[in-house]
Motif scaffolding. Sequence first.
Motif, short mmCIF file in Angstrom:
data_model
loop_
_atom_site.label_atom_id
_atom_site.label_comp_id
_atom_site.label_asym_id
_atom_site.label_seq_id
_atom_site.Cartn_x
_atom_site.Cartn_y
_atom_site.Cartn_z
N GLY A 199 0.81 -1.21 0.00
CA GLY A 199 0.00 0.00 0.00
C GLY A 199 0.85 1.26 0.00
N THR A 200 0.19 2.35 -0.27
CA THR A 200 0.86 3.65 -0.31
C THR A 200 0.84 4.31 1.07
OG1 THR A 200 -1.20 4.80 -0.83
CG2 THR A 200 0.13 3.99 -2.71
N MET A 201 1.61 5.37 1.19
CA MET A 201 1.57 6.14 2.43
C MET A 201 0.19 6.78 2.60
SD MET A 201 4.31 5.43 3.91
CE MET A 201 4.11 6.49 5.31
N GLU A 202 -0.46 7.10 1.48
CA GLU A 202 -1.81 7.65 1.55
C GLU A 202 -2.76 6.64 2.20
OE1 GLU A 202 -5.37 9.22 -1.38
OE2 GLU A 202 -3.34 9.18 -2.15
N ALA A 203 -2.62 5.36 1.87
CA ALA A 203 -3.45 4.32 2.49
C ALA A 203 -3.17 4.24 3.98
CB ALA A 203 -3.20 2.97 1.82
N PHE A 204 -1.90 4.36 4.37
CA PHE A 204 -1.55 4.35 5.79
C PHE A 204 -2.18 5.56 6.49
CE2 PHE A 204 1.54 5.33 9.26
CZ PHE A 204 1.25 4.22 10.05
N CYS A 205 -2.15 6.72 5.84
CA CYS A 205 -2.77 7.92 6.42
C CYS A 205 -4.27 7.72 6.62
CB CYS A 205 -2.52 9.14 5.54
SG CYS A 205 -0.83 9.76 5.60
N ARG A 206 -4.93 7.13 5.64
CA ARG A 206 -6.38 6.88 5.77
C ARG A 206 -6.66 5.93 6.92
NH1 ARG A 206 -6.22 6.57 0.10
NH2 ARG A 206 -6.45 4.31 0.22
N ALA A 207 -5.79 4.94 7.12
CA ALA A 207 -5.97 4.02 8.24
C ALA A 207 -5.81 4.77 9.57
CB ALA A 207 -4.98 2.87 8.14
N LEU A 208 -4.82 5.65 9.65
CA LEU A 208 -4.64 6.45 10.87
C LEU A 208 -5.86 7.32 11.14
CD1 LEU A 208 -0.92 7.59 10.48
CD2 LEU A 208 -1.83 6.12 12.31
N GLU A 209 -6.43 7.89 10.09
CA GLU A 209 -7.61 8.76 10.25
C GLU A 209 -8.76 8.05 10.94
OE1 GLU A 209 -8.93 10.35 6.50
OE2 GLU A 209 -7.05 11.42 6.20
N GLU A 210 -8.89 6.75 10.71
CA GLU A 210 -10.00 6.00 11.30
C GLU A 210 -9.98 6.08 12.83
OE1 GLU A 210 -12.62 4.55 9.78
OE2 GLU A 210 -11.81 5.42 7.95
N GLY A 211 -8.81 6.25 13.41
CA GLY A 211 -8.73 6.29 14.86
C GLY A 211 -8.40 7.66 15.41
N LEU A 212 -8.34 8.66 14.57
CA LEU A 212 -8.00 10.01 15.02
C LEU A 212 -9.17 10.95 14.77
CD1 LEU A 212 -4.31 10.11 13.74
CD2 LEU A 212 -5.10 9.81 16.11
N ASP A 213 -9.07 12.15 15.31
CA ASP A 213 -10.19 13.08 15.25
C ASP A 213 -10.13 14.07 14.10
OD1 ASP A 213 -7.98 14.40 16.24
OD2 ASP A 213 -9.08 15.52 17.76
N ARG A 214 -9.24 13.84 13.15
CA ARG A 214 -9.12 14.75 12.00
C ARG A 214 -8.37 14.06 10.87
NH1 ARG A 214 -5.30 18.98 15.20
NH2 ARG A 214 -6.79 18.48 16.80
N PRO A 215 -8.40 14.65 9.68
CA PRO A 215 -7.69 14.05 8.55
C PRO A 215 -6.18 13.99 8.79
CG PRO A 215 -9.21 15.75 7.78
CD PRO A 215 -9.16 15.84 9.28
N VAL A 216 -5.53 13.05 8.12
CA VAL A 216 -4.07 12.91 8.16
C VAL A 216 -3.55 13.18 6.75
CG1 VAL A 216 -2.12 11.37 8.62
CG2 VAL A 216 -4.18 11.23 10.04
N VAL A 217 -2.66 14.16 6.64
CA VAL A 217 -2.11 14.58 5.36
C VAL A 217 -0.72 13.97 5.19
CG1 VAL A 217 -1.36 16.57 4.00
CG2 VAL A 217 -3.42 16.74 5.41
#
Length: 167
Positions: A97-115
Amino acid sequence: MQQGIERRFQVKLSLEPRPMDVYVLTAPNGQSPAIKDAEGDFGGGGVSFGTLSFSLPGFDDVPPTEESFRARYPTQESWRKAMVSPPSIAGITVSNGTMEAFCRALEEGLDRPVVDETGLSGTYDIELRGDPASHDSVFDRVKNELGLELTAGRREVPVLVVRRNGS
């Protein structure tokens, strides 16, 4: 598909940049040894969670029904804001996967988007381990396990905007 939705509902859909609070993921020292190049492109990748946990205010000690939950928290944003404690991400595994996919996974458990501002553009195998006994935050684990930095920031983020035709 977008044109069909626009015609059916007589709306115009567009992505527009909006400034918002985000978390920014960077790779200050480049790709660490923990972020492995994917072995090959097998036509897709995957993301899985070990555990994602959080708590919300109680419903007078009665388990909520789907209707009562949706009435109190009609949107994902509303229940994210109501969380009593910050979410706990026990583990994330990204395969091919890409770093973008990793960021989307992090977003699932955080309170805001991950760039993603890592500058890492390939496909990777990444494992953020989860140790339930550990009291390290996801921010510390991302740094200590993967050599990445996850910090609060403000960025322009594309947001889906829906307008009535003629507005």
